[in-house]
Write an enzyme that holds these catalytic residues in place. Structure first.
Site, PDB file in Angstrom:
ATOM      1  N   ILE A   1       1.119   6.894   0.145  1.00 25.65           N
ATOM      2  CA  ILE A   1       0.451   5.920   1.004  1.00 25.65           C
ATOM      3  C   ILE A   1      -1.006   5.788   0.604  1.00 25.65           C
ATOM      4  CG2 ILE A   1      -0.109   5.336   3.392  1.00 25.65           C
ATOM      5  CD1 ILE A   1       2.104   7.480   4.116  1.00 25.65           C
ATOM      6  N   CYS A   2      -1.471   4.550   0.460  1.00 28.27           N
ATOM      7  CA  CYS A   2      -2.882   4.330   0.175  1.00 28.27           C
ATOM      8  C   CYS A   2      -3.582   4.016   1.486  1.00 28.27           C
ATOM      9  CB  CYS A   2      -3.055   3.167  -0.804  1.00 28.27           C
ATOM     10  SG  CYS A   2      -4.765   2.806  -1.158  1.00 28.27           S
ATOM     11  N   LEU A   3      -4.236   5.006   2.027  1.00 30.25           N
ATOM     12  CA  LEU A   3      -4.871   4.830   3.325  1.00 30.25           C
ATOM     13  C   LEU A   3      -6.143   5.674   3.323  1.00 30.25           C
ATOM     14  CD1 LEU A   3      -4.518   3.568   6.148  1.00 30.25           C
ATOM     15  CD2 LEU A   3      -3.303   5.630   6.828  1.00 30.25           C
TER      16      LEU A   3
ATOM     17  N   ASN B   1       0.808  -1.220   0.000  1.00 34.54           N
ATOM     18  CA  ASN B   1       0.000   0.000   0.000  1.00 34.54           C
ATOM     19  C   ASN B   1       0.843   1.273   0.000  1.00 34.54           C
ATOM     20  OD1 ASN B   1      -1.483  -2.087   2.213  1.00 34.54           O
ATOM     21  ND2 ASN B   1      -2.634  -1.511   0.381  1.00 34.54           N
TER      22      ASN B   1
ATOM     23  N   LEU C   1      -1.369  -0.103  -3.889  1.00 37.12           N
ATOM     24  CA  LEU C   1      -0.901   1.101  -4.548  1.00 37.12           C
ATOM     25  C   LEU C   1       0.325   0.723  -5.380  1.00 37.12           C
ATOM     26  CD1 LEU C   1      -1.493   4.072  -4.856  1.00 37.12           C
ATOM     27  CD2 LEU C   1       0.117   4.520  -3.033  1.00 37.12           C
TER      28      LEU C   1
END
Lengths: 464, 151
Positions: free
Chosen positions: B86-88, B79, B121
């Site tokens: 950052i994929c959050l 991620n 990601l």
């Protein structure tokens, strides 16, 4: 959008310029006005030129447009005037417009919010305390409270650049785009005027404060009793971290406090496709997404993330001043002993005055449709219109994309069928005229969409 | 530059007075909206023993929009991509103004402990992760030892 993080490293540039690099959605390394985008713009505009009739149509519509802009400007001005804090417009020791903790790009409906405050269904915009310490004596507190300005002019009307034009990265630059550029300058001028008006209000407030301190205090100003009653137990708003009278709006779902200034900041997210898999499925299909599938979801509660955020407010019945009540200067604490404490310059923090009219505070969550619950959609009733316009925009974008795509296909077909014979030239010219035809059609379609949107807006405004 | 909102001042003070274990966030002297961050890898994860450097920036609209956060230290995680992005969810649509710098950094630390290859990601890393998780974890551990060295 891959460029964004790469620009994050230098920490030294000023706040505004930094954030514009961050928010620049896909401007690319050339920046929003970079060469790549202007080149693209030319391709679209050439499509317009090939369709002369279409341009004439626009000229006819221009008259109507200028009227429409005038009307828009008038409404905008009215909206901004609704954001001016005036000390004469007060409810229970608070005001009808925000203090200015956030930048004044507020888009809530002023009439509705002012109405809700006057009806005491939403807490008034109280002037926040930047700091608060329970150990302050009443006198110290009074001194601090009396020094508070009406409005935080410098934050709210800071002269920094507005956000980049959201359409800057788009291939299809509508005439709207150029009009917006013009309007930006107008907006700047308007904001300066508003700043001036707010300054004048501030001066009036200062004047009446200084003249009243000599002898009689004006009844238009909150009495010291009222100030103490409000701020003696000031409470921190969990979002802006500023201190407000403890009787705040309460979230309908999880019973958390929120000041009105933060409440009006909460809004729906921009319209988006139903699934949030935007990043891994950005295929050609996606860009031609069916525009009507765009959705807009009600704002979530910032505290518990429940859908359809709403708040309730229960006014303190013992303080009813300003609109619909007595003059704020006439307010006296009912508690005699408390009055004495103020008069006899107490040096220690006086005991908390027994709360008059202690009402049972709400103990359970309420449904969004319960009477008394104020939702985000209530103060921004234009969300449906916004969704419709987002859908229109996407439709236009998709149309442009498919037009370009189609013309590319024809060009390719042309190249594929390369042969040394004359027939090739024939195919080529017919393909070219085909492209031309398509582009004209496309331009017409776009103008129809524009017109549709315009009508929808007119209808909306009529309804107001 | 406009004055710093009280909220940012107070958050900064509270980060100093009541620091989060395993996380540091120090504002830059030139721009108080810019933070140099370190996060320790959770002990049960392949990132254990590693100290990751990040940068965090509070945009003008903060807290009405999420802080911008990016890894500076290279990390092998489905991620988090090569650029450190950052994929959050809480950094995007699920941001809430009631969240803070502190909570965001804790969420990122938690993401290290719970990689989610199904919402990737870094596609290549996620592929590896799904194909051979053991091997992927091994690589993550190697990268941690190589790049996330405590200073």
């Amino acid at each position: 959008m891959g460029n964004v993080p790469a620009k994050e490293s230098p920490p030294n540039s000023g706040g505004r310029s930094r954030s514009s690099t961050y928010s620049g959605s896909g401007g690319g390394p050339f920046g929003p006005n970079g060469s790549s985008s202007s080149a693209r713009r030319n391709t679209t505009s050439s499509a317009y030129h090939q369709s002369g009739g279409f341009l004439n149509g626009i000229a006819n519509a221009n008259d109507k447009r200028s009227k429409k802009t005038e009307e828009k400007d008038r409404l905008h001005r009215k909206h901004l005037l609704g954001l001016i804090v005036r000390y004469t417009e007060n409810v229970d020791g608070g005001y009808l417009a925000p203090f200015g903790t956030y930048k004044s790009n507020l888009d809530y409906n002023c009439d509705i919010v002012r109405g809700l405050i006057m009806k005491r269904r939403l807490a008034p915009f109280y002037t926040p305390l930047q700091d608060f310490d329970e150990s302050w004596t009443n006198e110290e507190l009074i001194v601090i409270l009396n020094q508070l300005p009406l409005h935080s002019i410098e934050t709210a009307y800071s002269n920094e650049e507005e956000e980049d034009d959201i359409d800057n990265h788009k291939i299809h630059k509508s005439t709207n785009f150029y009009r917006r550029q013009e309007q930006k300058a107008k907006l700047k001028e308007l904001m300066l005027q508003m700043k001036q008006i707010q300054k004048e209000e501030e001066n009036k407030y200062l004047e009446i404060k200084s003249s009243s301190s000599v002898g009689q205090r004006s009844v238009e100003l909150s009495s010291n009793d009222l100030l103490l009653r409000l701020y003696r137990n000031a409470t921190e708003c969990p979002i802006c971290f500023l201190y407000y009278p403890e009787n705040m709006n309460i979230s309908r779902c999880c019973l958390q406090p929120i000041c009105t200034e933060c409440f009006v900041q909460i809004k729906r997210l921009d319209a988006h496709p139903p699934h949030d898999e935007e990043h891994n499925s950005r295929t050609n299909n996606d860009s031609e997404d069916l525009p009507h599938t765009l959705i807009s979801e009600p704002a979530h509660c910032p505290y518990c993330a429940s859908s359809e955020f709403g708040v309730t407010y229960e006014p303190s019945l013992d303080i009813c001043t300003g609109f619909g009540g007595i003059k704020p200067g006439k307010f006296r604490s009912v508690d005699e002993s408390n009055d004495d404490a103020i008069a006899s310059s107490s040096t220690s923090p006086s005991p908390v005055s027994p709360r008059k009219a202690v009402k049972p505070r709400r103990k359970s969550s309420l449904a969004i449709n319960t009477p008394g619950v104020i939702s985000i959609d209530m103060i921004r009733p234009d969300w449906e219109a916004k969704l419709a316009s987002a859908r229109n925009k996407l439709a236009r974008k998709a149309a442009t994309a498919s037009a370009i795509h189609a013309s590319n296909l024809i060009m390719n077909a042309d190249e594929d069928s390369y042969s040394p014979s004359d027939s090739r030239r024939n195919v080529g010219s017919s393909a070219l005229s085909n492209v031309e035809q398509r582009m004209i059609e496309e331009a017409l379609r776009l103008s129809l969409l524009d017109e549709e949107e315009r009508r929808a807006k007119e209808r909306r405004e009529e309804r107001k | 530059m406009a004055a710093l909102p009280k909220r940012i001042i107070k958050e900064t003070e509270r980060l100093v007075s009541d620091p989060v274990p395993g996380i540091t966030a120090i504002p830059s002297e030139e721009n108080l909206r810019y933070f140099e961050v370190t996060i320790e890898g959770p002990s049960s994860s392949p990132y254990a023993e590693g100290e990751f450097k990040l940068e965090l920036y509070l945009p003008d609209d903060y807290p009405m929009c999420a802080p911008k956060v990016r890894f500076l230290t290279r990390i092998y995680h489905p991620n988090i991509d090569k650029l450190g992005r950052i994929c959050l969810d809480v950094l995007k649509d699920n941001w809430s103004p009631a969240l803070q710098i502190r909570t965001v950094l804790l969420s990122i630390q938690a993401l290290l402990g719970a990689p989610n290859p199904d919402d990737p990601l870094a596609n290549d890393v996620a592929e590896d992760w799904k194909k051979d998780e053991k091997r992927a974890i091994e690589v993550a551990r190697e990268w941690t030892a190589k790049y996330a060295v405590k200073s």
